[in-house]
Design an enzyme around this catalytic site. Structure first.
Site, short mmCIF file in Angstrom:
data_model
loop_
_atom_site.label_atom_id
_atom_site.label_comp_id
_atom_site.label_asym_id
_atom_site.label_seq_id
_atom_site.Cartn_x
_atom_site.Cartn_y
_atom_site.Cartn_z
N TYR A 1 0.86 -1.20 -0.11
CA TYR A 1 0.03 0.01 0.07
C TYR A 1 0.91 1.45 0.02
O TYR A 1 0.46 2.36 0.15
CB TYR A 1 -0.93 0.02 1.20
N ASP B 1 -5.32 -4.67 6.67
CA ASP B 1 -6.66 -4.11 6.28
C ASP B 1 -7.72 -5.05 6.16
O ASP B 1 -8.94 -5.06 6.46
CB ASP B 1 -6.17 -3.57 4.70
#
Ligand code: NAP
Length: 423
Positions: free
Chosen positions: A166, A311
């Site tokens: 990310y 996440d």
């Protein structure tokens, strides 16, 4: 690392409140006066509604818990649409400086339009303030939930916020950068990548991993929580996720030795019997872990994960207890912290007084606990439990409770405040 500002910087438009004191740091610990100044950012969509409701509930709980001896001096800073109107930009430097000065902030969600140029303001804020730990508690308050053992779910997830896939280091398959990388890999390292493959880089560092694990361990010690589980896919991605596991264990066993028993030690030295007062540190491979929080949620407590795993697991964990309107979060650096709900701006509910403010309120609870004002947080959580037990809830929960008429968000907020006052 981004430093905390000790004295007030020059602001373009903001004016420091005349009352209250800034939060400071002494000997590695937060020092919070009885009247700390705390920044709030209303945000977009439902943000202004839920942030003002969260502040009202927090104020009522603080008043009740400390008999008027403590209060928060709220200070508004701007991001998103409101900032655009005032400053002509979405994330003014004033806002970043204000948080660096006050150290703590409560934020509503901000819009990130899909498919247009500007990057997520949330990501920008986290980067500018180096808020490397995304802390997400997942708790059950009696709300309608799909899991038959939702009452056994009580996790706090520490997700790394700055590294991993990310980090945004990636190139499309047909870019000159991807071509250069493929050439480098082929010629220098003997690795062949298909010519039509996009490329992303997955950095996971010792620095990034260790500071996250330290934060999780301190939290576990302060709040007497165990086990601390390191989630990783290190069997496959050995030098990133496998290394994450190893570095996290190093922190546990080298820096927190007196508190920790590892799973291996548990069996080798303690015959599987956890010694009183110690924290078990174990690790689980990500795919197994994603199953186990469903099949055996009672086995998990603090979960430490790299960005991508973190996440996935935090969304899955929240789903077990019924979802988004209740999901709180906080992004924290070494000291700075920005509390915000997991959900977004829910534009279709903006201005309608129907959005559930609980996630924002529980994010406020995280902030209160971080400040050491745990009694106020406990009052709020009790009030939420009582309201749900009485079926006094907003539409997102009421629609799963046959025959229950939903309350407006402001009515629900008043129910919470009444419970707090009469506690
Ligand atoms: P969203 O705003 O979280 O909304 C998705 C759905 O979740 C809503 O339609 C609603 O479901 C439910 N929901 C969310 N918050 C709720 C609440 N407080 N009470 C009741 N229901 C709630 O996600 P999105 O529509 O994908 O994103 C909208 C905008 O928010 C985007 O610009 C996105 O980038 C931004 N965003 C910001 C943040 C942040 O600031 N940290 C985080 C995520 C997204 P139902 O339709 O089923 O009622």
């Amino acid at each position: 690392m981004v430093d905390i500002l000790e004295s007030p910087p020059e602001f373009k438009k903001l004016r420091l409140p005349e009352e209250g004191e800034k939060v400071t740091v002494k000997d590695g610990k937060l020092v919070v006066s009885d009247e700390p100044i705390i920044v709030y950012i209303e945000g977009d969509g439902i943000g202004p509604q839920i942030v003002s409701q969260a502040r009202a509930v927090m104020d009522a709980a603080i008043e009740k818990a400390y008999g008027g001896k403590r209060r928060i001096v709220w200070w508004e800073a701007y991001a998103g649409e409101k900032a655009m109107e005032l400053y002509g930009e979405l994330l003014p430097e004033d806002t970043v400086l204000a948080i660096r000065y006050t150290v703590l902030a409560l934020k509503g969600p901000l819009t990130t339009p899909v498919g247009t140029g500007f990057r997520s303001l949330n990501v920008a804020l986290r980067k500018k303030l180096d808020l490397y730990a995304n802390i997400r508690p997942v708790q059950y308050f009696g709300q309608p939930a799909p899991h038959c053992h939702a009452d056994k779910v009580d996790f706090v997830i520490f997700r790394e916020n700055t590294e991993d896939l990310y980090a945004g280091i990636e190139w499309t398959y047909d870019s000159p950068e991807a071509e250069k990388l493929r050439k480098f890999l082929r010629e220098e390292l003997g690795v062949e990548i298909r010519s039509d493959a996009g490329i992303g880089i997955k950095p996971i560092s010792i620095f990034g991993t260790k500071r996250l694990m330290r934060k999780a361990m301190r939290y576990a010690i302060e709040n007497k929580r165990s086990p601390v589980t390191i989630m990783h896919k290190g069997n496959i991605m050995k030098y990133t996720e496998g290394a994450f596991r190893n570095w996290a264990y190093e922190v546990a066993t080298e820096e927190f030795r007196e508190y920790v028993v590892t799973e291996q030690e548990l069996w080798e030295q303690y015959n599987g019997e956890m010694p009183e007062g110690k924290i078990l540190v174990n690790d689980r491979i990500a795919d197994n872990m994603l199953q186990q929080i469903i099949t055996r949620p009672w086995d998990y407590d603090i979960i430490v994960a790299p960005n991508v795993n973190g996440d996935y697991i935090s969304d899955e964990a929240n789903a077990l207890v019924g979802g988004i309107g209740m999901a709180a979060g906080m992004n924290a650096g070494d000291y700075m912290a920005l509390a915000e709900p997991v959900h977004g701006t829910a534009p279709k509910y903006a201005g309608k007084d129907v959005a559930n403010p609980t996630a924002e309120i529980l994010s406020g609870c995280l902030l209160l606990e971080y400040m050491g004002w745990k009694e106020a947080s406990a009052l709020i959580k009790d009030a939420i439990r009582k309201a749900i037990a009485e079926k006094k809830v907003t539409q997102d929960l009421a629609r799963h409770m046959p025959g229950v008429q939903p309350l407006k968000a402001s009515e629900y907020t008043q129910v919470l405040i009444d419970h707090i006052k009469s506690a």
